[in-house]
Design a protein around this motif. Structure first.
Motif, PDB file in Angstrom:
ATOM      1  N   LEU A 287      -2.048  -8.027  -2.955  1.00 57.42           N
ATOM      2  CA  LEU A 287      -1.253  -7.095  -4.263  1.00 57.42           C
ATOM      3  C   LEU A 287      -1.865  -6.362  -4.248  1.00 57.42           C
ATOM      4  CD1 LEU A 287       0.945  -7.281  -7.153  1.00 57.42           C
ATOM      5  CD2 LEU A 287      -1.190  -8.889  -8.022  1.00 57.42           C
TER       6      LEU A 287
ATOM      7  N   ILE B  83      -1.072  -3.422  -1.564  1.00 57.08           N
ATOM      8  CA  ILE B  83      -0.116  -2.697  -2.379  1.00 57.08           C
ATOM      9  C   ILE B  83      -0.541  -2.121  -3.625  1.00 57.08           C
ATOM     10  CG2 ILE B  83       2.139  -3.445  -3.100  1.00 57.08           C
ATOM     11  CD1 ILE B  83       1.917  -5.784  -1.156  1.00 57.08           C
ATOM     12  N   ASP B  84      -0.853  -1.745  -5.153  1.00 51.46           N
ATOM     13  CA  ASP B  84      -0.856  -1.697  -5.835  1.00 51.46           C
ATOM     14  C   ASP B  84      -2.282  -0.775  -5.578  1.00 51.46           C
ATOM     15  OD1 ASP B  84       0.658  -3.418  -7.241  1.00 51.46           O
ATOM     16  OD2 ASP B  84      -0.667  -4.283  -7.890  1.00 51.46           O
TER      17      ASP B  84
ATOM     18  N   CYS C 138       0.702  -0.508   3.708  1.00 50.50           N
ATOM     19  CA  CYS C 138       0.743  -1.189   2.697  1.00 50.50           C
ATOM     20  C   CYS C 138       1.439  -2.618   3.600  1.00 50.50           C
ATOM     21  CB  CYS C 138       1.074  -1.068   1.207  1.00 50.50           C
ATOM     22  SG  CYS C 138       2.612   0.421   1.535  1.00 50.50           S
TER      23      CYS C 138
ATOM     24  N   ALA D 181       5.280  -7.163  -5.009  1.00 54.20           N
ATOM     25  CA  ALA D 181       3.751  -6.443  -6.194  1.00 54.20           C
ATOM     26  C   ALA D 181       4.464  -7.730  -6.309  1.00 54.20           C
ATOM     27  CB  ALA D 181       3.796  -5.282  -6.914  1.00 54.20           C
TER      28      ALA D 181
END
Length: 780
Positions: free
Chosen positions: A719, A722-723, A734, A753
């Motif tokens: 997570l 990705i962020d 990502c 996400a």
């Protein structure tokens, strides 16, 4: 130095994400042990060692006391002395005692043999007779080694094929075997590590037959759980020495993320970053221009050549003389050329070199000022091995990690604590893998018939019964003494590839010259050696003309097409059995035995700039892989609560799967090419939205199990990766995958996400238990 180098970076965004200043560390020494032979101490003193460091003495004390021991300390921490002291003392005090040394590479073994040779070539240690025994050793020398060598320097391949298979010829060595040294033992992971673990169990078994019970001394880079990993590798309890007493100079570590390009787009219009290879060449050129002796680690032989060429071109524009002091270093060069390059690096005649991991292990190059790491090398241990090549004489040094277009690299440059604070992966081996254990069991039975007690000790009863049903082994009883014998027509040793290949290897043949270039694992051949695939060999490029799976051969021709290829395949997965499962509210995780069916349907051609040229369709047979997978399911209600509408579910799951595959190496010592994944909005075996990540080796390699155990940490890092990525809707940094069989479609970065945030929240809530009865999807 770092600020001056960064001044030359084009663009307003320098790409620098973090700088850490690591302080110097003073040496901590002890006195020489009383039991150490004075002649050995004198020889070591003459090499410049006035007093041993604390970890060297502790290692030697454990070994001399009869305990298996693993030393897990940093690069250039002098781990060798920890085994040299007890081994040389034992060989000097008992003129019939012997020892083995195992290394994962011939280069490392040769380097350590030279070091021992310099200690024993004259004086009181001259009768120790250290000797090398590997695939390059001539037949007449092999005979001398068997008859006279007392410290044999070899590798797991030759231990398996050359020593254990014909152990009767090695009776002299095995009968008085006192020590076995296993150097760089963190290299033994996955299927390779599982094979080596069983080879070492066979060694202990054969040695015991000759009356020997050797002590194992293992050396490892700093890594997680060294005691457990070493114990699993040798099959016996091991103690760990982890307190590093060696000195270290101050070190600056910089993390670098190349910027996104504005003129080039990738698959499905995704943004593309400037390549790590190009960035690393520029940084190396700038460092060399500042007078810093620099080593740049890259991921392939071809990249080593290209990086050196690019750096030379840049330096030629500044100072033509500097451009002549850059070179490439990689496997495939002649030994004398490698030695010349090593000497030039140490002396300063060469100011820079681009290298594969050929310089990561075994070659002591001192005096370097900087190291550039072009792409995270796969494990934290390897990163520090490479970083440790700079500042090896306690002077200050600079290390720059340049991120590739990859989820794990993205995560690390934005979460430096995961890289710099401590090792986060543990070495994974699975000696119980039936696809590894079965062939190894046949080798053990060929070396000496197996008793029922030994079969139970191997944990191999079911595997043995299957081998017996196939007619490969049979049980003979003689009263109470029952043993298992290999059938006469079975020749098991030649069928085992210790390096990890399972199944008949595919030969890669140059169709124009008939030359054998190498081999590939049969399981991976359809995805890497299909018709039209671009194949790299020792820096040269070939294109595959034909893949004959039945004949076990791929025909290629030399070419420079200007692009790379990546296979596209359709994949489905079936659950055969659940090994373990946990429920966390609306999320259920499981470790499962699965069957993966995959079929290569085409391949994508990609220019070096990242631009896609299109998909070429193929017709190839489907393949079935029995393996292990970690999976988790979510309920439709959880997806709805996370704001993911039904039409977005496939893209959210797919993107989360891709990102998770990229981040699994964070918690397991694997490469993303060692694993695969499948996601589906409603899997027939679960009835729910499900994500699978599976081991790419038959029977599994232990990676999925590590992901299951570390699920919360793994998905939370996924997570965050990705962020952390600055792209708008998904890119290779990502959620895009270079090996996606569906052409990276559909992908929903925002949905992934939201999904992962909801899953991590459920995991944080703790396990809720699995109710009995047929209500749960895994209940029969």
């Amino acid at each position: 130095m770092l600020n001056r180098v960064l001044e030359g970076v084009p663009g307003s965004d320098t790409g620098l994400t973090h700088v850490a200043e690591l302080p110097a560390r003073a040496a901590r020494t002890t006195t020489w042990p009383d039991w150490a032979a004075p002649e050995v101490v004198t020889a070591l003193r003459e090499t410049g060692v006035d007093a041993p460091w604390i970890h060297q003495t502790r290692t030697a004390e454990f070994a001399a006391g009869g305990s298996h021991v693993v030393t897990s300390t940093g690069t250039a921490s002098g781990k060798s002395l920890g085994y040299q002291l007890p081994v040389l003392t034992a060989l000097l005090q008992d003129p019939r005692a012997t020892a083995l040394y195992l290394s994962p590479t011939k280069a490392l073994g040769a380097d350590q043999l030279r070091a021992i040779g310099s200690l024993t070539h004259e004086g009181p240690l001259r009768d120790i007779h250290p000797a090398g025994y590997d695939g390059d050793t001539p037949a007449e020398i092999r005979q001398w080694v068997r008859a006279n060598g007392r410290w044999i320097f070899t590798n797991p391949d030759m231990l398996h094929l050359g020593i254990l298979r014909s152990h009767q010829r090695w009776a002299r060595v095995l009968r008085r075997l006192r020590y076995v040294v296993i150097d760089e033992c963190h290299a033994y992971r996955g299927v390779f590590g599982s094979h080596v673990a069983l080879v070492l169990r066979r060694l202990r078994r054969v040695a015991a037959r000759y009356g020997a019970d050797p002590v194992f001394i293992l050396c490892s880079a700093t890594t997680a759980e060294p005691e457990a990993a070493a114990s699993r590798l040798i099959g016996a309890p091991c103690v760990a020495v982890t307190e590093d007493g060696s000195p270290q100079g101050p070190r600056t570590v910089a993390l670098w993320e190349p910027p996104l390009l504005t003129t080039v787009t990738g698959e499905n219009g995704a943004p593309v970053r400037r390549s790590a290879t190009s960035e690393s060449a520029r940084i190396m050129a700038d460092l060399v221009a500042e007078g810093a002796r620099t080593l740049t680690f890259v991921r392939s032989r071809r990249a080593a050549e290209l990086t050196a060429m690019d750096a030379r071109r840049r330096l030629a524009e500044v100072d033509p003389q500097l451009s002549t002091r850059i070179a490439a270093y990689r496997a495939g060069y002649l030994a004398e050329d490698r030695r010349e390059l090593e000497a030039a690096l140490s002396s300063g005649a060469l100011l820079g070199a681009a290298t594969t991991n050929a310089l990561e292990l075994g070659v002591d190059i001192a005096g370097l000022d900087a190291v550039v790491v072009s792409g995270f090398p796969g494990t934290v241990a390897s990163f520090w091995q490479q970083a440790g090549r700079a500042g090896r004489r306690t002077q200050g040094s600079l290390v720059v990690l340049v991120a590739r277009d990859d989820p794990l690299d993205t995560y690390l440059v934005h979460h430096p604590d995961a890289l710099l604070d401590k090792p986060i992966e543990a070495t994974i081996t699975d000696p119980s893998n039936p696809y590894v254990l079965g062939p190894q069991l046949l080798c053990a039975a060929m070396e000496h018939p197996l008793t029922d007690a030994e079969v139970d000790a191997f944990g191999a009863r079911e595997v043995l019964d299957e081998l017996a049903a196939q007619g490969m082994i049979r049980r003979r009883s003689a009263g109470s003494d029952a043993r298992w014998y290999v059938t006469a027509e079975t020749q098991p040793h030649d069928a085992v590839d210790v390096r990890g290949g399972i199944g008949t290897p595919v030969a890669i043949v140059d169709s124009e010259t008939g030359r054998l270039l190498g081999t590939a694992d049969a399981g991976r051949a359809p995805a890497t050696l299909h018709e039209g695939a671009v194949h790299l060999h020792q820096g040269d490029t070939y294109v595959v003309d034909e893949l004959d799976l039945d004949g076990g051969v791929a025909f290629v021709h030399a070419a420079e097409p200007g692009w790379t290829t990546s296979a596209r395949q359709l994949t489905s997965i079936e659950v055969d059995a659940i090994t373990e499962q946990h429920r966390y509210g609306a999320v259920t995780s499981a470790l499962a035995q699965v069957r993966v069916t995959s079929q290569v349907v085409g391949y994508l051609r990609t220019l070096v700039t990242g631009e896609m040229l299109g998909l070429v369709e193929l017709e190839m047979p489907a393949q079935i892989l029995p393996t292990r997978a970690v999976l988790y399911t979510v309920t439709p209600a959880l997806l709805a609560a996370a704001g993911i509408a039904p039409h977005r579910v496939p893209g959210a799951l797919h993107a989360a799967e891709h990102a998770a595959i990229g981040l699994l190496p964070l918690v397991a010592t694997c490469d993303r090419w060692d694993i695969g994944g499948v996601s589906t909005a409603e899997h027939p075996d679960t009835g729910l939205p499900t994500i699978f990540v599976y081991d790419g080796q038959a029977g599994g390699a232990g990676f999925a199990e590590r992901g299951f155990v570390q699920l919360r940490r793994w998905l939370a890092a996924t997570l965050e990766a990705i962020d952390s990525c600055g792209c708008a809707s998904g890119c290779p940094s990502c959620v895009q995958s270079p090996k996606c069989g569906n052409g990276n479609h559909p992908l929903d970065k925002a949905g992934a996400a939201c999904l992962l945030a909801a899953v991590v929240a459920e995991l944080d809530g703790g396990e809720t238990g699995i109710p009995p009865g047929r209500g749960h999807f895994f209940d029969s």
